[in-house]
Every structure is written in C-alpha cells, then in structure tokens.
Design a protein around this motif. Structure first.
Motif, short mmCIF file in Angstrom:
data_model
loop_
_atom_site.label_atom_id
_atom_site.label_comp_id
_atom_site.label_asym_id
_atom_site.label_seq_id
_atom_site.Cartn_x
_atom_site.Cartn_y
_atom_site.Cartn_z
N SER A 40 0.83 -1.21 0.00
CA SER A 40 0.00 0.00 0.00
C SER A 40 0.86 1.26 0.00
O SER A 40 0.53 2.25 -0.66
N ILE A 41 1.96 1.21 0.73
CA ILE A 41 2.88 2.35 0.75
C ILE A 41 3.50 2.54 -0.64
O ILE A 41 3.64 3.66 -1.12
N ALA A 42 3.84 1.42 -1.30
CA ALA A 42 4.41 1.50 -2.65
C ALA A 42 3.40 2.08 -3.64
O ALA A 42 3.75 2.92 -4.47
N VAL A 43 2.16 1.66 -3.56
CA VAL A 43 1.13 2.18 -4.47
C VAL A 43 0.92 3.66 -4.23
O VAL A 43 0.79 4.45 -5.18
N ARG A 67 1.65 9.23 -6.14
CA ARG A 67 2.06 10.61 -5.84
C ARG A 67 3.24 11.06 -6.70
O ARG A 67 3.19 12.12 -7.33
N ILE A 68 4.29 10.28 -6.73
CA ILE A 68 5.48 10.67 -7.48
C ILE A 68 5.26 10.49 -8.98
O ILE A 68 5.79 11.26 -9.79
N GLY A 69 4.45 9.51 -9.36
CA GLY A 69 4.10 9.35 -10.77
C GLY A 69 3.34 10.56 -11.29
O GLY A 69 3.56 11.01 -12.42
N TYR A 70 2.46 11.10 -10.47
CA TYR A 70 1.74 12.31 -10.85
C TYR A 70 2.69 13.50 -10.96
O TYR A 70 2.56 14.32 -11.87
N ALA A 71 3.65 13.58 -10.05
CA ALA A 71 4.65 14.65 -10.13
C ALA A 71 5.48 14.51 -11.41
O ALA A 71 5.78 15.51 -12.07
N GLY A 72 5.84 13.29 -11.76
CA GLY A 72 6.57 13.06 -13.01
C GLY A 72 5.72 13.41 -14.23
O GLY A 72 6.23 13.94 -15.22
N PHE A 73 4.43 13.11 -14.15
CA PHE A 73 3.50 13.48 -15.21
C PHE A 73 3.48 14.99 -15.40
O PHE A 73 3.56 15.50 -16.52
N LEU A 74 3.40 15.72 -14.29
CA LEU A 74 3.40 17.19 -14.36
C LEU A 74 4.74 17.72 -14.88
O LEU A 74 4.76 18.69 -15.65
N GLY A 93 7.21 7.24 -11.15
CA GLY A 93 6.37 6.39 -10.32
C GLY A 93 7.01 5.04 -10.04
O GLY A 93 6.96 4.54 -8.91
N LEU A 94 7.64 4.46 -11.04
CA LEU A 94 8.29 3.16 -10.87
C LEU A 94 9.46 3.27 -9.89
O LEU A 94 9.63 2.43 -9.01
N PHE A 95 10.26 4.33 -10.04
CA PHE A 95 11.37 4.55 -9.11
C PHE A 95 10.88 4.70 -7.68
O PHE A 95 11.42 4.09 -6.75
N ALA A 96 9.84 5.50 -7.49
CA ALA A 96 9.32 5.73 -6.14
C ALA A 96 8.74 4.45 -5.55
O ALA A 96 8.91 4.17 -4.36
N PHE A 100 11.66 2.12 -4.55
CA PHE A 100 12.33 2.63 -3.34
C PHE A 100 11.47 2.43 -2.11
O PHE A 100 11.94 1.92 -1.09
N SER A 101 10.22 2.83 -2.15
CA SER A 101 9.39 2.77 -0.95
C SER A 101 9.11 1.32 -0.53
O SER A 101 9.12 1.00 0.66
N PHE A 102 8.89 0.44 -1.51
CA PHE A 102 8.63 -0.95 -1.17
C PHE A 102 9.86 -1.62 -0.56
O PHE A 102 9.76 -2.31 0.45
N SER A 103 11.02 -1.40 -1.17
CA SER A 103 12.22 -2.07 -0.67
C SER A 103 12.67 -1.50 0.69
O SER A 103 13.09 -2.26 1.56
#
Length: 131
Positions: free
Chosen positions: A14-17, A22-29, A65-68, A71-74
């Motif tokens: 859930s933390i990874a999602v 959040r970060i995927g949206y920032a990358g989108f912007l 998003g993939l990077f975030a 990182f968060s999952f690991s």
C-alpha cells in the motif's frame, strides 16, 4: 496523517502504491511542463509535436512512479525485516531503486555508480528526517 504513523500498520504494498501515484503524478506534471519546451527546441509542430509531448509525459510519469514504488517498497520491506527504523533502510531502498534504474542502461559501471549515488542521497535525506 503523517508517514511515520502510516508505515507502522500499513502493508508495504500500500505504501508503494501510494508512492507510485504521488510521485508518478509529479513526473506526469514535470513531463507536461518540460515536453513542450523540448518539442519546440527540436522544431516539432503539429501531430509530431503532440505525439512527442504525449510520449514524454507518459515516460516521465511512469519512470518517476516506478522509481518511487521500488524505493518505498524495498525500504519498507527492509524496515519490517530488521524491525528498526533508521538510515540503513533508506540506504538499501536507494541501492535497489538505483540499480533498477541503472539496469535499463545495460552498462554495469553505470548501474554501480547510479545505485551508490541514489543510495547515498536518499539515505542522507532520510537520515536527516529521522534524526
């Protein structure tokens, strides 16, 4: 709700999602802001410009998003495994995420450099937050 409270009871997936969104949206912007400039610099117009912008926006959002998520999952997994909340978790998460991003280059020297730089940077950022 603070992140420290969230990580104690919430599954790592859930933390990874949450991080991916959040970060995927920032990358989108970021892609939405930088792609038109890059397209103008390349001299694109019309349909090729729109295609370039769409591809760049999608790529930036997906990569961030993939990077975030990695990182968060690991780092969450390492925290749960070690049962300690310290800088080592961020060091491990940064190394895994940096290696995953660097693996796309297929140059092992770049993988090692990127993994160590990302790991050190994220560990220092997380260490300053924890202390």
């Amino acid at each position: 709700m603070e992140t420290e409270e969230l990580t104690d009871d919430t599954p790592c997936s859930s933390i990874a999602v949450d991080s991916i969104l959040r970060i995927g949206y920032a990358g989108f912007l970021w892609g939405l802001c930088s792609a038109p400039y890059s397209a103008s610099k390349l001299g694109l117009a019309g349909v090729p410009r729109a295609s370039f912008v769409a591809k760049t926006v999608g790529t930036c959002g997906l990569q961030c998003g993939l990077f975030a998520g990695i990182f968060s999952f690991s780092s969450c997994w390492m925290q749960r495994y070690r049962r300690e909340k310290d800088w080592v978790n961020a060091l491990f998460g940064g190394a895994i995420a940096g290696a995953a991003v660097g693996a796309g280059t297929r140059n092992w020297k770049q993988v090692a450099v990127l993994a160590s730089v990302v790991s050190a940077t994220l560990s220092a950022a997380n260490g300053s937050k924890v202390l």
